[in-house]
Write a protein that holds these residues in place. Structure first.
Motif, short mmCIF file in Angstrom:
data_model
loop_
_atom_site.label_atom_id
_atom_site.label_comp_id
_atom_site.label_asym_id
_atom_site.label_seq_id
_atom_site.Cartn_x
_atom_site.Cartn_y
_atom_site.Cartn_z
N GLU A 240 0.95 -1.02 0.36
CA GLU A 240 -0.03 -0.01 -0.11
C GLU A 240 0.60 0.90 -0.28
O GLU A 240 0.52 2.24 -0.72
CB GLU A 240 -1.13 -0.36 1.14
CG GLU A 240 -2.03 -1.21 1.03
CD GLU A 240 -2.79 -0.55 -0.03
OE1 GLU A 240 -3.22 0.77 -0.16
OE2 GLU A 240 -3.38 -1.44 -0.98
N GLU A 241 1.68 0.80 0.60
CA GLU A 241 2.38 2.17 1.09
C GLU A 241 3.77 2.50 -0.97
O GLU A 241 3.82 4.24 -1.25
CB GLU A 241 3.81 2.30 1.82
CG GLU A 241 3.30 1.90 3.32
CD GLU A 241 4.66 2.57 4.00
OE1 GLU A 241 6.03 2.46 3.78
OE2 GLU A 241 4.32 2.59 5.22
N LEU B 35 2.31 1.71 -3.47
CA LEU B 35 1.16 1.85 -4.08
C LEU B 35 0.62 3.66 -3.90
O LEU B 35 0.39 4.98 -5.33
CB LEU B 35 -0.12 1.36 -4.18
CG LEU B 35 -1.21 1.03 -4.68
CD1 LEU B 35 -1.57 1.25 -6.11
CD2 LEU B 35 -3.27 0.01 -4.39
N GLN B 36 0.45 4.08 -2.96
CA GLN B 36 0.22 5.74 -2.45
C GLN B 36 1.18 6.43 -3.47
O GLN B 36 1.12 7.75 -4.16
CB GLN B 36 0.07 6.24 -1.24
CG GLN B 36 -0.61 7.53 -0.68
CD GLN B 36 -2.06 7.49 -1.89
OE1 GLN B 36 -2.70 5.96 -2.11
NE2 GLN B 36 -2.10 8.60 -1.85
N ALA B 37 2.74 5.80 -3.48
CA ALA B 37 3.55 6.76 -3.97
C ALA B 37 3.63 6.60 -5.20
O ALA B 37 4.52 7.54 -5.62
CB ALA B 37 5.03 6.32 -3.23
N ILE C 258 1.10 6.30 -6.97
CA ILE C 258 -0.02 7.76 -7.78
C ILE C 258 0.54 8.82 -7.75
O ILE C 258 0.03 9.65 -8.41
CB ILE C 258 -0.97 7.00 -7.06
CG1 ILE C 258 -1.64 5.84 -7.39
CG2 ILE C 258 -2.50 8.12 -7.05
CD1 ILE C 258 -2.19 4.90 -6.15
N ASN C 259 1.39 8.81 -6.63
CA ASN C 259 1.73 10.58 -6.01
C ASN C 259 2.37 11.01 -6.77
O ASN C 259 2.25 12.12 -6.92
CB ASN C 259 1.81 10.83 -4.25
CG ASN C 259 1.18 10.82 -3.47
OD1 ASN C 259 -0.09 10.57 -3.70
ND2 ASN C 259 1.51 10.12 -2.61
N TYR D 85 -1.18 3.15 -12.31
CA TYR D 85 -1.69 2.45 -10.94
C TYR D 85 -2.94 2.98 -10.21
O TYR D 85 -3.88 2.44 -9.25
CB TYR D 85 -0.12 2.57 -9.74
CG TYR D 85 0.33 2.19 -10.51
CD1 TYR D 85 1.05 0.77 -9.76
CD2 TYR D 85 1.27 2.08 -11.62
CE1 TYR D 85 1.66 -0.43 -9.55
CE2 TYR D 85 1.96 1.10 -11.81
CZ TYR D 85 2.88 -0.46 -11.14
OH TYR D 85 3.65 -1.01 -11.10
N ARG D 86 -3.19 4.53 -10.73
CA ARG D 86 -4.37 5.00 -9.64
C ARG D 86 -6.01 4.19 -10.59
O ARG D 86 -6.72 3.65 -9.84
CB ARG D 86 -4.24 6.42 -10.07
CG ARG D 86 -5.78 7.16 -9.47
CD ARG D 86 -6.07 8.62 -9.55
NE ARG D 86 -4.70 9.73 -8.84
CZ ARG D 86 -4.61 9.87 -9.57
NH1 ARG D 86 -3.77 9.64 -10.69
NH2 ARG D 86 -3.49 10.73 -8.84
N ARG E 15 -5.89 0.57 -9.23
CA ARG E 15 -6.46 0.83 -7.52
C ARG E 15 -7.72 0.88 -7.81
O ARG E 15 -8.39 0.58 -6.37
CB ARG E 15 -5.91 2.13 -6.56
CG ARG E 15 -6.89 1.84 -4.95
CD ARG E 15 -6.14 3.11 -4.60
NE ARG E 15 -6.13 4.45 -5.23
CZ ARG E 15 -6.10 5.86 -5.13
NH1 ARG E 15 -5.51 5.93 -4.52
NH2 ARG E 15 -6.73 6.75 -5.83
N ASP E 16 -8.89 2.05 -8.38
CA ASP E 16 -9.56 2.49 -8.69
C ASP E 16 -10.33 0.78 -8.91
O ASP E 16 -11.18 0.80 -8.16
CB ASP E 16 -9.94 3.16 -9.47
CG ASP E 16 -9.95 4.51 -8.68
OD1 ASP E 16 -9.42 5.01 -7.33
OD2 ASP E 16 -9.50 5.68 -9.47
N ASP F 224 -10.34 -1.29 -6.14
CA ASP F 224 -11.65 -0.93 -4.99
C ASP F 224 -13.16 -1.16 -5.24
O ASP F 224 -14.12 -1.00 -4.70
CB ASP F 224 -11.19 0.66 -4.38
CG ASP F 224 -9.75 0.75 -4.29
OD1 ASP F 224 -9.49 -0.61 -3.25
OD2 ASP F 224 -9.79 1.84 -3.55
#
Length: 970
Positions: A195-196, A198-200, A202-203, A212-213, A216-217, A220
């Motif tokens: 998760e870390e 993945l967020q990095a 996306i950021n 990647y965003r 993730r969507d 979810d």
């Protein structure tokens, strides 16, 4: 409008292929091919489909792949990646630029024994890696039947499985990381993502962050639906692997891309998991009343943890017998009409045997136990696997039966439900008047079958479509997957909604769009696909040209075009090691030099809508140029494509009323020049061996200057026989056919055969200077060849009418009467008699059960290609074994000389490359004490020219042994 039609319309109306080709040629490090022949070669694969590509790129580096994508995007051209081209669902043919990774991008980049992984390029052949990994008792678990020629790129694209997926899982389960590039040029390494991370990503933003965003969507939004709708079976391959994006599966992007069939990214490199490979294996064969009862028993067998569990039905065995496949090996099967093949592994043979015996002991206790047979001998185990792996060859192109095709060939269900599923599937086949053998990876619930679809007529195609609709319903009823290792392509993709529901199909569409917003990656496959009855290779429009031919093609309804349909595209001719066919491909790695490539070009020639020149086709001529006419394909190809015959037929028409190349006159007509030279051997040898003169002679004959011409003997065997013998002795009457090559160049071989046969009590007749029949066939001089064959038949008629065996010392000559004669003149009665009474020297020795003398020592034995393909090579092997020689056979395929092929100017290099693969190095390594044995004239010339060793004919070897035996007694 569906995406495939949009892409097709753009390519046909807007794309400028000439400008695209020019840019690719200028900027890409590789081979760029937009010619008619190359496009025809890549128009189809092993499926029912055909789409002429825009062009072909064979990149020499990873950077060249990236550059190809960049240029194609600039022009708006779709692309499709291709490895071995063995796809069964149409996924590797498209109206696109084909990128062929197999020729150059085939390096094993790393093999880490300690951490059990490897890094490979997409063109690496599976067995190349497995052979290296086995040195450490490691392997890549999934192993399709095409394991010795399929590529990792194709396996990743299809999510391939195979026999040992019971032990190792699917390809997706063994992928650690992928290096990929998108159509818009974004290159990235993908794998598991916490998760870390993945967020990095996306950021960071940018194109990578956007992808990647989006993933993730999707995760979810559709996660719960994925969990509930994805079939919980070992072989769920259909659709995209969105389940690998779930948190519990590590948001594994590499695994999510496995099985996308080139519709999302192009794979540049893969990091793959290696697993322990039990070095010892034992096979337990179980026989049942029928294949349904065998299916019922799968859970019981799985409890004993086999490393492989295969099923095969009685129809497969019947078809194998009808085609003459593994006829001796089929006797190994235990009693039954359905069989399970369970393989057990261990670190020692004792351990694997113990596991198998434990299973046998427990199975004896069940009600109605199966018949059982345990195999512990490695040679027998290999034969059993060959029976199983011959499934496609046994079920395709069976004489007297309707052709069979893919279309519903690898569906899977829960292994515990196989028996009932097969019963309903068989009823469905019967309802649609279709036939199919049922076999496959039963331990994983995967059923293989080629079905007798009529893909030629309107009604037949309607029946095909109705059947696959109902078959898809049946699979869904059993909670299964339409594809279990071959992918969806366009043959099954329209049914994904039945299996997953419309919402998940929309999720697939979103996933593809993330990676490929322009929908240029293999459009029309998997998502928004072409329909199963679109782009058919055959179909109602198939109406091939039917010209008159010399060969009668009795096994193919008397039709040359029908014979080209034998090739089903499986690609066994692309093997690169331990291979009989195709020798020219082994040297060049070119698709046009495979049996498959040549057959596809001939198919296109007869179809006539793309290759339009008929018998004048330069494309076909160039593809056949390096065909050695070795006949390996006739026996080694699963469907017995006979390219040597096809080549001879084509050349006969191509050169009609045209001048032929010089070798056709110098070597194709050697029967004329050879007999003239034999009358004045001194002059002939002077012209062919004296300095300066030999250069001119070779140039006039189109012969390679590197070659040394054979010397004419001072006296031919037939002249010697007439001079020294008045009449045959008493005993079993036989005839020797003194072919020109042995008669004029190596008469000592015929003398040896005569001496040996007389030693065993034969009364030998000699045919005086008979016609030379092989060379004109190889050059397509079929009118001349038929006249010479008829002369030979007429000369031999008095003997064969009395049932007298005709013994040949030269395999290529024997093959004419055993193989070509029935194809050219199938109704000729004396010809039929001659075919039945034609024997090689070694065949006759074994037939009569003459006990050969013993001869100690080592022998390097090289069988002539025709001896292996259409005669009986095992008889020669058996004879050497009875002599108690220690025998080595270094090269399974051709020596590279192949009659006069290796003598021709422009073919010396490829000839020697083939010989240097194994044969010549083995002879040099063997040293002087070893006997070098080869029955073929051309083989002996290649060995002499390349290794400087004189090879003995088996007749000479027996003569030598008899002399030594006689000397020892005296």
């Amino acid at each position: 409008m569906p995406q495939p039609q949009k892409s097709e319309e753009f390519v046909r109306t807007t794309l400028n292929p000439g400008a695209l080709e020019a840019d690719l040629r200028y900027q890409v490090e590789g081979e760029v091919r937009f010619d008619t022949a190359s496009r025809a070669l890549y128009a189809t694969d092993a499926s029912n489909y055909r789409q002429i590509p825009i062009g072909v790129v064979v990149p020499k580096s990873v950077a060249a792949v990236v550059k190809t994508l960049e240029i194609c995007r600039r022009h708006g051209a779709p692309i499709v990646s291709r490895g071995g081209g063995t796809g069964l669902c149409g996924q590797t043919c498209n109206l696109a630029v084909v990128i062929d990774h197999s020729k150059y991008l085939n390096r094993i980049l790393e093999l880490d024994q300690k951490n059990r992984y490897a890094r490979v390029e997409p063109g690496v052949i599976l067995d190349h890696l497995r052979d290296q990994a086995e040195n450490y008792h490691l392997t890549f678990g999934p192993d399709p039947a095409t394991h010795n020629y399929n590529t990792f790129g194709g396996m990743i694209g299809n999510n391939s499985c195979g026999i040992h997926s019971v032990m190792a899982g699917r390809t997706v389960d063994n992928i650690l990381e992928l290096d990929v590039v998108t159509y818009d040029g974004i290159r990235m390494k993908v794998g598991p993502t916490n998760e870390e991370e993945l967020q990095a990503i996306i950021n960071e933003g940018g194109r990578r962050g956007e992808i990647y965003r989006g993933m993730r969507d999707i995760r979810d939004r559709y996660g719960d639906l994925i969990r509930s709708r994805y079939p919980k079976i070992p072989r769920r391959v259909s659709g995209y692997n969105l389940d690998d994006l779930l948190p519990e599966n590590g948001f594994h992007v590499a695994r999510a891309l496995v099985g996308t069939e080139g519709t999302c990214v192009t794979v540049l490199e893969a990091k793959i998991r290696l697993i322990h490979s039990p070095p010892a294996r034992s096979i337990l064969l179980l026989g049942y009343p029928d294949i349904f009862a065998a299916g019922d028993h799968i859970p019981d067998i799985l409890a004993f943890e086999p490393v492989g569990l295969e099923g095969l039905d009685d129809l497969l065995i019947k078809l194998a017998r009808k085609k003459g496949l593994h006829t001796h090996d089929l006797a190994l099967l235990p009693e039954g009409n359905g069989w399970l093949l369970a393989e057990f592994g261990g670190d020692s043979k004792e351990e694997s045997n113990q596991k198998a015996r434990r299973a046998m002991d427990e199975l004896k206790k069940v009600k109605n136990p199966p018949s059982m047979k345990l195999f512990t001998d490695e040679r027998e185990e290999k034969k059993i696997w060959e029976i199983r792996e011959s499934g496609l060859g046994a079920t395709a192109n069976v004489p007297g039966m309707t052709l069979s095709w893919p279309g519903w060939e690898d569906a899977a269900v829960d292994p515990a439900r196989i028996g009932n599923y097969l019963r309903e599937f068989r009823k469905l086949l019967d309802d649609h008047r279709l036939a199919a053998s049922l076999y496959g990876h039963f331990g994983d619930g995967c059923i293989h079958c080629r079905i007798s679809f009529d893909v030629f007529s309107h009604e037949g195609i309607r029946n095909y479509m109705a059947f696959i609709h109902k078959a898809s319903d049946l699979v869904v009823k059993y909670g299964g997957s339409f594809s279990a290792e071959h992918g969806d392509g366009q043959s099954k993709a329209i049914f994904l909604g039945k299996m997953y529901g419309d919402e998940l199909v929309e999720a697939f569409r979103q996933f593809k769009t993330l990676w490929d917003p322009e929908w240029k990656m293999n459009p029309g496959k998997v998502i928004d696909p072409y329909l199963p009855d679109q782009n058919l290779r055959l179909g109602t429009g198939y109406n091939p040209w039917q010209p008159l031919t010399h060969f009668q093609f009795p096994r193919d309804e008397g039709s040359f075009p029908r014979a080209t349909l034998r090739c089903v595209g499986v690609g066994k001719c692309r093997r690169t090691h331990d291979a009989f066919m195709c020798p020219s491909f082994l040297a060049t790695r070119e698709e046009k030099h495979t049996t498959r490539g040549r057959a596809h070009l001939l198919f296109e020639m007869f179809r006539g809508d793309f290759i339009k020149d008929g018998w004048r086709s330069r494309e076909v001529l160039e593809a056949l140029e390096f065909c050695l006419s070795c006949k390996a394909c006739k026996s080694d190809c699963p469907v017995n494509v006979d390219m040597a015959t096809y080549k001879a037929e084509f050349l006969s028409h191509y050169y009609r009323r045209r001048l032929r190349p010089l070798p056709a006159y110098s070597m194709g007509l050697i029967g004329i020049w050879g007999r003239i030279g034999a009358r004045m051997p001194g002059m002939a040898n002077f012209l062919s061996h004296a300095p300066f003169l030999r250069t001119i002679t070779k140039a006039l004959g189109g012969i390679a200057q590197e070659r040394t011409m054979p010397r004419f003997a001072d006296e031919t065997f037939t002249d010697w026989y007439r001079r020294t013998r008045k009449q045959p002795g008493k005993g079993r009457p036989v005839v020797i056919y003194p072919d020109l090559f042995n008669d004029c160049f190596f008469p000592e071989i015929l003398k040896a055969a005569l001496e040996v046969l007389e030693h065993y009590g034969c009364s030998v007749r000699i045919l005086p200077a008979p016609p030379t029949v092989r060379p004109p066939i190889d050059y397509g001089m079929l009118d001349h060849a038929k006249r010479e064959i008829l002369k030979a038949v007429e000369l031999l008629s008095p003997y064969v009418r009395q049932g007298m065996p005709v013994i040949f010392l030269e395999p290529s000559s024997a093959a004419v009467f055993r193989d070509e004669l029935p194809e050219l003149m199938p109704q000729h009665q004396d010809g039929q008699r001659l075919t039945q009474l034609t024997f090689l020297f070694s065949e006759f020795m074994e037939r009569e059960q003459f006990a050969p003398p013993k001869l100690s020592g080592k022998a390097v034995f090289h069988g002539h290609c025709h001896q292996k393909a259409v005669l009986r090579i095992d008889d020669a092997r058996q004879m050497l074994k009875k002599m108690e020689l220690e025998v080595q056979e270094p090269q399974p395929g051709c020596c590279g000389m192949a009659g006069s092929f290796g003598f021709e100017k422009g073919k010396y290099e490829i000839s020697m490359k083939i010989a240097e693969a194994a044969l010549l190095p083995s002879i040099r390594k063997a040293g002087l004490p070893a006997y070098i044995v080869a029955d073929g004239f051309s083989c002996r010339m290649q060995i002499m020219g390349g290794a400087g060793r004189k090879a003995l004919h088996t007749a000479e070897l027996l003569q030598l042994a008899l002399k030594r035996e006689k000397g020892a007694r005296s």
